[in-house]
Design a protein around this motif. Structure first.
Motif, PDB file in Angstrom:
ATOM      1  N   LEU A   1      16.021  10.990   6.713  1.00 21.95           N
ATOM      2  CA  LEU A   1      14.573  10.055   7.169  1.00 21.95           C
ATOM      3  C   LEU A   1      14.061   9.082   6.143  1.00 21.95           C
ATOM      4  O   LEU A   1      13.475   8.047   6.630  1.00 21.95           O
ATOM      5  N   ARG A   2      14.340   9.701   4.868  1.00 19.37           N
ATOM      6  CA  ARG A   2      13.750   8.996   3.747  1.00 19.37           C
ATOM      7  C   ARG A   2      14.352   7.499   3.585  1.00 19.37           C
ATOM      8  O   ARG A   2      13.678   6.420   3.327  1.00 19.37           O
TER       9      ARG A   2
ATOM     10  N   ILE B   1       0.980  -1.017  -0.070  1.00 22.34           N
ATOM     11  CA  ILE B   1      -0.093   0.179   0.118  1.00 22.34           C
ATOM     12  C   ILE B   1       0.787   1.295   0.097  1.00 22.34           C
ATOM     13  O   ILE B   1       1.713   1.455   1.019  1.00 22.34           O
ATOM     14  N   PRO B   2       0.865   1.955  -1.094  1.00 22.15           N
ATOM     15  CA  PRO B   2       1.645   3.360  -0.857  1.00 22.15           C
ATOM     16  C   PRO B   2       1.219   4.098   0.041  1.00 22.15           C
ATOM     17  O   PRO B   2       0.072   4.384   0.427  1.00 22.15           O
ATOM     18  N   CYS B   3       2.118   4.682   0.672  1.00 19.92           N
ATOM     19  CA  CYS B   3       1.867   5.771   1.732  1.00 19.92           C
ATOM     20  C   CYS B   3       2.742   7.030   1.654  1.00 19.92           C
ATOM     21  O   CYS B   3       3.877   7.114   1.273  1.00 19.92           O
ATOM     22  N   ALA B   4       2.295   7.852   2.333  1.00 16.64           N
ATOM     23  CA  ALA B   4       3.243   9.249   2.091  1.00 16.64           C
ATOM     24  C   ALA B   4       3.434   9.745   3.315  1.00 16.64           C
ATOM     25  O   ALA B   4       2.365   9.801   4.230  1.00 16.64           O
ATOM     26  N   LEU B   5       4.467  10.243   4.023  1.00 16.64           N
ATOM     27  CA  LEU B   5       4.716  10.722   5.222  1.00 16.64           C
ATOM     28  C   LEU B   5       5.127  12.092   5.521  1.00 16.64           C
ATOM     29  O   LEU B   5       5.972  12.602   4.429  1.00 16.64           O
TER      30      LEU B   5
ATOM     31  N   GLY C   1       6.458   8.972  -0.716  1.00 15.05           N
ATOM     32  CA  GLY C   1       6.903   9.959  -0.641  1.00 15.05           C
ATOM     33  C   GLY C   1       7.144  10.589   0.704  1.00 15.05           C
ATOM     34  O   GLY C   1       6.284  10.117   1.685  1.00 15.05           O
ATOM     35  N   LEU C   2       8.186  11.352   1.045  1.00 14.14           N
ATOM     36  CA  LEU C   2       8.531  11.725   2.585  1.00 14.14           C
ATOM     37  C   LEU C   2       8.870  13.180   2.639  1.00 14.14           C
ATOM     38  O   LEU C   2       9.755  13.658   1.784  1.00 14.14           O
TER      39      LEU C   2
ATOM     40  N   ALA D   1      -2.532   6.994   3.696  1.00 13.33           N
ATOM     41  CA  ALA D   1      -2.193   5.837   3.025  1.00 13.33           C
ATOM     42  C   ALA D   1      -3.782   5.082   2.906  1.00 13.33           C
ATOM     43  O   ALA D   1      -4.541   5.135   3.801  1.00 13.33           O
ATOM     44  N   ALA D   2      -4.150   4.642   1.590  1.00 17.40           N
ATOM     45  CA  ALA D   2      -5.334   3.827   1.399  1.00 17.40           C
ATOM     46  C   ALA D   2      -6.617   4.701   1.929  1.00 17.40           C
ATOM     47  O   ALA D   2      -7.388   4.255   2.446  1.00 17.40           O
ATOM     48  N   GLY D   3      -6.215   6.133   1.538  1.00 13.01           N
ATOM     49  CA  GLY D   3      -7.665   6.923   1.847  1.00 13.01           C
ATOM     50  C   GLY D   3      -7.605   7.203   3.369  1.00 13.01           C
ATOM     51  O   GLY D   3      -8.797   7.920   3.738  1.00 13.01           O
TER      52      GLY D   3
END
Length: 790
Positions: free
Chosen positions: A460-461, A415-419, A476-477, A434-436
């Motif tokens: 951090l990335r 699951i793609p996630c952005a931080l 992405g971060l 992530a995932a809405g």
């Protein structure tokens, strides 16, 4: 989660995956995407097809390689199948399928309203063949349109460049003799509908015209290796290989060939095309044709003297002794090869794997070309039957067990996630999307020492991209304003693990909840069963061919007529207007389901003329007709070619401004009764008499005119009518359910259509009287009405 689509520098190469073996063959040979069907709702019901768990792992496997998987739900859906369809759509959205290829607007409506994470692709079964049709689907939210196979390269280029929607074209494989989505041949012969994925392929059988015999409807295979650069330059987004019924060997050969051409630099295209053609010789296809792409009047699509069986022709059976067939093989033959024997009659062929080969009395493992060989067959055949090799023991293959083993090792897709990370004092805050879902957590880090690095986001990335066994991948971060500090590596590692664990719990619960809510809403949105109310007063609408016969309006029992918008009729409108004054509301003008772009100006002018003369009622038979009538004060109805097999489809027509829908011609009484009783704001009418257009085609039938019928080996007769560049094949036996009038009225039907356009004028009154009395018409067929639509 599907990533946003980006137009590739070159078209996508899309391969069929009718089995696990074919899926892995496509992946290994370089397909950018595959299309695959489930065991339900697939237009290739006879393919192996796949279970939902298998499909989920296939999607994950493909995504791991940066490829895509499109799911084919391109059949018409009966009302009672809608709950199962909802469950399927919920599962497909959850697994991250890249798109759904569909034919039924009921499926499209459910996706739009409840499963928006599934992009929609319009199947070729929707018969989209012009620019207004493609734009109509774009405006309805479809991401891609698979065009009809009857289009020239110039037409494809025009639609691709002007439509504003992705265009997909078939480039290789079997061709339908009929225009896709509009074939009722198989269904008429036994209820096995091509639009339900169960075509029995009667077009591959043997027929007789006068003294000539041949395979008049059996098409050669599309092969457009030489046209790939032109299709790419035309702006086509996806190049589609037909063949979900084909073997893994076929998929491997064809994908390899087209991959070679697509990837070749311009200076080496000719060399690549020549090599590709050599590879395609091992695909066991039929004689190649470029179809309509290279010519508007091709002469090589169907050649009556050629058998239509797929595979490499080996020879004719010379003799049969018990279970042993003897023939001269034109190609090398190996133990393990798979052959199919096609009877000389119109019966379907049967395939088997060669387990024993004899040359003379000697048992061998292989035989050279031009050898007289004997093989053991598990089926009975006759001398004169044709033998084809359909796959080779020496070709590419993976066993089904090997495929299952490889698939079992696949883990669910990430699951793609952005931080986004920030530091406030001695507290590290991490926010995720992530995932809405959105989630944030804070972690104490104590007093930190300064760091010499200026790229804290990069540090951090690097740490948070190590998602390991978690269900996430870092998309992405961001770390805006994050100070340069030194976070102990061990502490940062613990924070990362703890954060992804907590995010997983949050997302899993959220995904499950949203999926359950969407499923619940979708099921609740289904139209509840109605309570049939007998229609006492019913309307009878008569379909005729010529405006000069409009006087039938004066006959007893005729409430309205349907006339085609044809050049002959439009020419007569100004002269007939005075006689028809006052009856404009009793005349419905029918637009033909095929209007190529070159013919659009005539129909635009015709609609303007008719509305100017006071006519307001129009019957539509293709999605491209809606733009033709947009903005006009007209009453819209749909012909059975705009499929209404479930209430979701009927509601979709209602949303497009339709007031009356003709129920589907292939439907049966059980499903029809449910639709007639359903509480939907669209009047439903039923065709109760007419000729069934078994096939409408743009392919010219060589040597056949309309002066005599085509006759099958079973003695069935078919009439041939040519109008312009379209030919219609109609069974001589007409369809009639006039004797079920009472039953239909009990179910709630108040509108009947009687199609007299192909009936002799002297038969008009007897047919109308039979309907009035609720009696049958002798010598007719009930089609699927009682037998059932499979």
């Amino acid at each position: 989660m599907t990533k946003p689509y980006e137009q590739p520098k070159k078209p996508e190469l899309l391969a069929p995956a009718g089995s696990l073996e074919a899926f892995f063959a496509a992946m290994e040979k370089g397909a950018d995407a595959v299309y695959a069907g489930l065991r339900e709702f697939s237009a290739r019901a006879k393919a192996k097809n796949l279970s939902l768990p298998q499909m989920e792992r296939m999607v994950a496997y493909a995504h791991g390689l940066g490829r895509k998987v499109y799911i084919t739900l391109n059949t018409l859906v009966k009302e009672g199948e809608l709950p199962q369809l909802v469950e399927t759509l919920a599962a497909l959205e959850a697994m991250g399928a890249d798109a759904v290829i569909l034919q039924d607007l009921g499926v499209a409506r459910l996706i739009r309203d409840h499963f928006p994470g599934l992009p929609r692709h319009a199947s070729t079964q929707m018969t989209i063949h012009n620019l207004p049709g493609a734009r109509m689907l774009r405006d309805m939210g479809f991401e891609r349109v698979v065009l009809a196979r009857e289009l020239h390269l110039d037409d494809i280029r025009h639609i691709s460049r002007e439509s504003g929607v992705e265009i997909e074209c078939f480039i290789h494989g079997a061709l339908c003799f009929a225009i896709s989505g509009q074939c009722y041949f198989s269904s008429f012969l036994g209820g096995h509908s091509g639009n339900r994925g169960r075509c029995a392929q009667p077009c591959r059988r043997h027929y007789r015209y006068r003294q000539n015999e041949g395979y008049f409807f059996s098409t050669n295979d599309l092969s457009t290796v030489d046209l790939i650069p032109d299709l790419a330059a035309a702006g086509v987004s996806s190049l589609k290989i037909e063949g979900r019924m084909k073997s893994a060997e076929y998929v491997a050969s064809v994908v390899e060939a087209y991959r070679l051409v697509l990837d070749a630099p311009e200076r080496k295209r000719a060399e690549a095309a020549a090599r590709a053609k050599e590879i395609l010789k091992f695909s066991f296809g039929r004689v190649p044709t470029k179809g309509f792409m290279a010519s508007r009047t091709p002469t090589d699509i169907a050649i009556p003297t050629l058998r239509g069986a797929t595979g490499r022709f080996l020879g004719e059976v010379k003799s049969v002794r018990g279970d042993r067939l003897t023939f001269e093989t034109k190609d090398r033959l190996f133990v393990g090869d798979r052959v199919r024997v096609q009877p000389k009659s119109d019966m379907a062929g049967k395939a088997f794997t060669v387990k024993d080969i004899f040359v003379g009395k000697e048992r061998v493992k292989s035989a050279r070309e031009r050898s007289i060989v004997t093989v053991v067959s598990p089926f009975a055949f006759k001398a004169g039957d044709a033998v084809f090799k359909v796959s080779s023991e020496t070709a590419f293959t993976m066993s089904e067990n090997a495929c299952l083993k490889r698939l079992d090792a696949v883990k669910p897709g990430k699951i793609p996630c952005a931080l986004e990370l920030s530091l406030a004092g001695e507290t590290l805050r991490i926010a995720a999307r992530a995932a809405g879902a959105e989630f944030a957590a804070e972690f104490p880090v104590g007093l930190l020492e300064p760091s010499t690095t200026s790229d804290m986001a990069g540090v951090l990335r690097a740490q948070f991209s190590r998602t390991g066994e978690t269900p996430f991948e870092l998309l992405g971060l961001d770390a805006p304003g994050f100070p340069s500090v030194l976070i102990p590596p061990a502490r940062l590692k613990d924070i990362r693990r703890d954060f992804y664990r907590r995010l997983g719990e949050k997302v899993a619960a959220g995904v499950a909840q949203r999926r359950a809510e969407a499923r619940k809403r979708a099921l609740a949105s289904l139209v509840p069963p109605g309570h049939p109310r007998r229609e006492v007063k019913s309307e009878v609408t008569v379909r005729i061919e010529h405006l000069r016969d409009a006087a039938i309006l004066r006959q007893q029992g005729v409430d309205a007529i349907i006339l085609p918008v044809s050049r002959a009729n439009i020419h007569q409108v100004p002269l007939a207007a005075r006689k028809l004054r006052g009856d404009e509301g009793r005349i419905i003008w029918h637009l033909p389901f095929v209007i190529f772009d070159a013919d659009l100006p005539f129909y635009e002018e015709a609609v303007a003329l008719l509305t100017g003369q006071g006519f307001r009622r129009f019957e539509l038979s293709n999605l491209s007709h809606f733009p033709l009538l947009a903005g006009r004060d007209v009453e819209l109805s749909t012909d059975y070619r705009l499929f209404s097999l479930n209430t979701q489809a009927i509601m979709a027509w209602h949303e497009l401004g339709v007031t009356t829908s003709t129920l589907y011609i292939e439907d049966d009484v059980e499903n029809m009764a449910v639709l007639l009783g359903a509480p939907v704001p669209v009047r439903r009418r039923v065709l109760v008499y007419g000729g069934v257009p078994a096939m409408t085609t743009r392919v010219a039938i060589k040597g056949v005119k309309g002066d005599a019928p085509l006759v099958s080996d079973r003695g069935e007769e078919y009439e041939v009518a040519v109008r312009g560049d379209l030919t219609t094949i109609t069974p001589a036996v007409r369809f009639s359910v006039t004797h079920f009038r009472g039953r239909l009225q009990e179910a709630g039907c108040g509108s009947f259509v009687v199609d007299l356009s192909q009936a002799p004028r002297e038969r008009w009154r007897p047919i109308l009287d039979a309907l009035a009395r609720g009696e049958g018409v002798p010598g007719t067929s009930e089609f699927n009405f009682v037998m059932g639509l499979v």
